[in-house]
Design a protein around this motif. Structure first.
Motif, PDB file in Angstrom:
ATOM      1  N   GLY A  87      71.754  45.975  -3.686  1.00  0.00           N
ATOM      2  CA  GLY A  87      70.462  45.473  -4.140  1.00  0.00           C
ATOM      3  C   GLY A  87      69.465  46.583  -4.367  1.00  0.00           C
ATOM      4  N   GLN A  88      69.472  47.593  -3.489  1.00  0.00           N
ATOM      5  CA  GLN A  88      68.490  48.679  -3.576  1.00  0.00           C
ATOM      6  C   GLN A  88      68.609  49.443  -4.886  1.00  0.00           C
ATOM      7  N   ILE A  89      69.808  49.885  -5.231  1.00  0.00           N
ATOM      8  CA  ILE A  89      69.960  50.690  -6.449  1.00  0.00           C
ATOM      9  C   ILE A  89      69.778  49.827  -7.693  1.00  0.00           C
ATOM     10  N   SER A  90      70.163  48.550  -7.617  1.00  0.00           N
ATOM     11  CA  SER A  90      70.046  47.677  -8.784  1.00  0.00           C
ATOM     12  C   SER A  90      68.589  47.435  -9.150  1.00  0.00           C
ATOM     13  N   PHE A 105      77.279  50.471 -10.735  1.00  0.00           N
ATOM     14  CA  PHE A 105      78.293  50.081 -11.715  1.00  0.00           C
ATOM     15  C   PHE A 105      77.941  48.764 -12.412  1.00  0.00           C
ATOM     16  N   ILE A 106      77.341  47.827 -11.657  1.00  0.00           N
ATOM     17  CA  ILE A 106      77.114  46.494 -12.225  1.00  0.00           C
ATOM     18  C   ILE A 106      75.681  46.252 -12.673  1.00  0.00           C
ATOM     19  N   SER A 107      74.729  47.064 -12.207  1.00  0.00           N
ATOM     20  CA  SER A 107      73.321  46.764 -12.489  1.00  0.00           C
ATOM     21  C   SER A 107      73.005  46.811 -13.977  1.00  0.00           C
ATOM     22  N   PHE A 148      63.855  41.216  -9.895  1.00  0.00           N
ATOM     23  CA  PHE A 148      63.377  40.393  -8.787  1.00  0.00           C
ATOM     24  C   PHE A 148      64.529  39.759  -8.007  1.00  0.00           C
ATOM     25  N   ALA A 149      65.651  39.489  -8.673  1.00  0.00           N
ATOM     26  CA  ALA A 149      66.804  38.947  -7.952  1.00  0.00           C
ATOM     27  C   ALA A 149      67.367  39.974  -6.976  1.00  0.00           C
ATOM     28  N   THR A 150      67.437  41.228  -7.407  1.00  0.00           N
ATOM     29  CA  THR A 150      67.982  42.269  -6.521  1.00  0.00           C
ATOM     30  C   THR A 150      66.968  42.694  -5.457  1.00  0.00           C
ATOM     31  N   LEU A 151      65.666  42.577  -5.767  1.00  0.00           N
ATOM     32  CA  LEU A 151      64.654  42.773  -4.719  1.00  0.00           C
ATOM     33  C   LEU A 151      64.831  41.731  -3.621  1.00  0.00           C
TER      34      LEU A 151
END
Length: 464
Positions: free
Chosen positions: A113-116, A65-67, A81-84
């Motif tokens: 984090g994974q889906i983003s 929803f937010i990515s 890289f932030a979500t990694l």
């Protein structure tokens, strides 16, 4: 001890149950430790097992929803890289979880984090690669390497039987992505949308130099781009997916289709340990079968009508799952073969439905249409652990339910409009109509628009 007979002298349901006062002893033949054995997720607490997996998918739902909004605001590369870092960091903290509650909350954050980073990487690759490489990246590239990672999971788990050490081993490779910060560029398209024209042009010139191509003196004219960005465009909302009867019908059918396919895919993936035979071999086979599934789906998308291809894959997957209950109990290999065939069909359909849905929606609401369908698939993934959980009551019940729903979704697909060989719609009025089962090949005048093909890529592998 009193000589009473259950059912006749005593109603067992009325007898008060005594909890296990002396604790539990768990078999360590397959796993040395799991979160079930760590926090005794059995008997009165057995509902926490499937809930743990569902909470991960809740995080995936929130991340989906937010990515998109985050990458549009802060840039594809920054969000990637932030979500990694988010996925790797919270997975590392999970290793030191002191309770099931702590583990589950962190699992939600890991899912976000994974889906983003998956979505950000997909969008970034789409926007910086040239057309010939872009198609390969979006189809086989992303999917095949997903399967390779899936194959590594049972390999790691076979040698590392403790859940904390296994999670640590699966988390640390995330650190290998750090050097990629200096290799992967930001999306020139996003930079232009933010008015950062010089940065975009520098990336394009670097790409041209890398590919041995002489770039023109002026690539981006700031004055022209400012005029384009300043033009007011009509804004669309989620309500436009229900604006007409036709688009509403397509939206409802797409949402149901994605949800059912997601239940089947993740249900079969999560049910792998319950199959006959070695759990690690079965998990590996479940990953291997995805490779030919993705290749077949790519070939089908290139050469055959969309709805018949998706429907055929769903019929294959659903029918073999329904046949499992007819297999004699002593023929274990045949049961496993049918499950893998079911996984093959559903995985193929999952791969094709992304492209099919994107082609059905017009440009003005395509992102929202695919996004709504993707959200529905996340709801399906949240439900999938409970389909597996039903196997505790009847071994074949999950397969009967997943097989029936998959066959029904295959029938549903036949009522969607056909998009193969048709130009992509730009407006809601140009959308193909839901006409039923008949497929009419497009005439030469309505064949694929050659607009994209006639725009040569400036650069071989990296281009704006």
């Amino acid at each position: 001890a009193l000589g009473l007979r259950p059912g006749s002298d005593v109603e067992l349901e009325a007898v008060e149950q005594e909890p296990c006062l002396d604790g539990w002893e768990y078999s360590r033949d397959v796993y040395r430790s799991t979160i079930v054995t760590e926090w005794n997720l059995v008997c009165a607490n057995d509902w926490k097992g499937p809930l743990s997996t569902s909470l991960f998918f809740v995080g995936v739902l929130l991340g989906s929803f937010i990515s998109g909004q985050l990458s549009d605001k802060f840039g594809r590369k920054n969000v990637l890289f932030a979500t990694l870092a988010m996925q790797t960091g919270f997975s590392f903290i999970q290793v030191f979880s002191t309770s099931w509650e702590m583990f589950s909350v962190l699992f939600v954050l890991v899912g976000m984090g994974q889906i983003s980073n998956y979505v950000a990487a997909f969008v970034l690759g789409t926007e910086i690669l040239g057309k010939s490489i872009r198609v390969l990246f979006c189809t086989l590239g992303v999917c095949i390497f997903y399967s390779f990672g899936y194959m590594l999971l049972p390999l790691f788990a076979f040698f590392i039987r403790d859940w904390r050490m296994l999670l640590l081993a699966l988390t640390l490779p995330g650190l290998l992505c750090i050097p990629l910060w200096w290799v992967i560029p930001e999306s020139p398209r996003w930079l232009i949308s933010q008015g950062r024209f010089q940065e975009a042009e520098d990336i394009i010139r670097k790409a041209a130099k890398t590919n041995g191509i002489t770039a023109p003196d002026v690539i981006l004219d700031p004055s022209e781009l400012q005029d384009v960005n300043s033009q007011k465009q009509q804004t669309y909302t989620i309500l436009d997916l229900m604006k007409t009867r036709n688009i509403l019908t397509i939206t409802i059918m797409s949402v149901l289709l994605w949800m059912i396919i997601s239940v089947g895919y993740f249900g079969l993936s999560l049910d792998t340990p319950n199959l006959h035979g070695d759990v690690y071999v079965n998990c590996f086979l479940s990953a291997v079968i995805e490779v030919p599934a993705y290749i077949i789906s790519w070939l089908l998308l290139r050469n055959l009508p969309r709805r018949y291809s998706v429907a055929a894959a769903l019929f294959l997957g659903g029918c073999v799952l329904l046949f499992i209950q007819l297999v004699p109990s002593h023929i274990h290999a045949l049961s496993i073969l049918l499950v893998m065939l079911g996984k093959f069909g559903i995985t193929s359909a999952f791969s094709m439905v992304y492209v099919y849905t994107a082609e059905l929606y017009p440009t003005v609401v395509r992102n929202m249409g695919v996004g709504a369908s993707s959200m529905a698939s996340r709801l399906g993934s949240i439900l999938s652990p409970y389909f597996v959980y039903l196997g505790a009551y009847d071994r074949f019940l999950p397969y009967i339910l997943m097989g029936s729903l998959t066959v029904l979704s295959g029938i549903l697909t036949l009522f969607l409009p056909e998009s193969y060989g048709m130009p992509l719609p730009d407006t809601i009025d140009q959308m193909l109509l839901v006409k039923g089962l008949e497929y009419r090949p497009p005439s030469s005048s309505t064949r694929d628009s050659k607009e994209e093909e006639e725009n040569p890529d400036i650069f071989k592998s990296t281009a704006f």
